[in-house]
Design a protein around this motif. Structure first.
Motif, short mmCIF file in Angstrom:
data_model
loop_
_atom_site.label_atom_id
_atom_site.label_comp_id
_atom_site.label_asym_id
_atom_site.label_seq_id
_atom_site.Cartn_x
_atom_site.Cartn_y
_atom_site.Cartn_z
N ARG A 33 -0.52 1.97 -9.34
CA ARG A 33 -1.53 1.47 -8.42
C ARG A 33 -0.95 0.92 -7.12
N GLY A 34 0.38 1.01 -6.97
CA GLY A 34 1.03 0.41 -5.82
C GLY A 34 0.88 1.19 -4.52
N VAL A 35 0.39 2.44 -4.61
CA VAL A 35 0.30 3.30 -3.44
C VAL A 35 -1.00 4.09 -3.51
N ARG A 36 -1.66 4.24 -2.37
CA ARG A 36 -2.86 5.08 -2.32
C ARG A 36 -2.40 6.53 -2.11
N GLY A 65 3.76 -2.30 2.88
CA GLY A 65 2.41 -1.88 2.54
C GLY A 65 1.39 -2.40 3.52
N PRO A 66 0.17 -1.96 3.37
CA PRO A 66 -0.27 -0.98 2.38
C PRO A 66 0.35 0.39 2.65
N THR A 67 0.51 1.15 1.57
CA THR A 67 1.20 2.44 1.66
C THR A 67 0.30 3.55 1.15
N VAL A 68 0.34 4.66 1.89
CA VAL A 68 -0.45 5.85 1.57
C VAL A 68 0.52 7.04 1.55
N GLY A 113 1.47 -1.15 7.75
CA GLY A 113 1.73 -0.41 6.53
C GLY A 113 2.50 0.86 6.80
#
Length: 132
Positions: A125-128, A107-110, A5
């Protein structure tokens, strides 16, 4: 690298890496241990740099991350985010580029940010989003 990610730094995230902030450095180290790419937009570098920045620490911080260009695709995604959210103008332009960079990253992406509300709106909701 990159299978785990992406961790995206906004201006405050990059500034805290430059200052060797314990919490942020722990998050960056953890991301690297998880095989995540640690990135910042070139616009983030410009926003975070100022005359009081310790240049050698800034350069050290940059050596630990990937600097992402603002491509046409990123620019177009940022404009689409403006249209979707109703935001606009220079106040949100860099946030929109950071969000577009994150949304296009593996991803996952933060995102590490001091401005979670705007980035949550832009990213959905696509990114934390993690407040630093």
């Amino acid at each position: 690298m990159g299978q785990g990610g992406t961790l995206v730094l906004d201006s405050e995230g990059l500034s805290k890496v430059t200052l060797n902030d314990r919490r942020v450095m722990g998050l960056v180290r953890g991301a690297l241990e998880e095989d995540m790419r640690v990135v910042a937009s070139i616009l983030t570098l410009i926003e975070a740099h100022h005359p009081r920045v310790n240049q050698s620490r800034f350069d050290w911080a940059l050596s630990r991350l990937v600097v992402e260009p603002v491509s046409e695709a990123i620019g177009r995604k940022a404009m689409a985010l403006f249209k979707e959210t109703g935001l606009h103008g220079h106040k949100y332009a860099i946030d929109a580029v950071v969000a577009a960079t994150a949304l296009r990253a593996p991803g996952p992406t933060v995102i590490l940010t001091s401005d979670p509300e705007d980035l949550e709106l832009l990213c959905g909701r696509g990114v934390r989003i993690v407040k630093v």
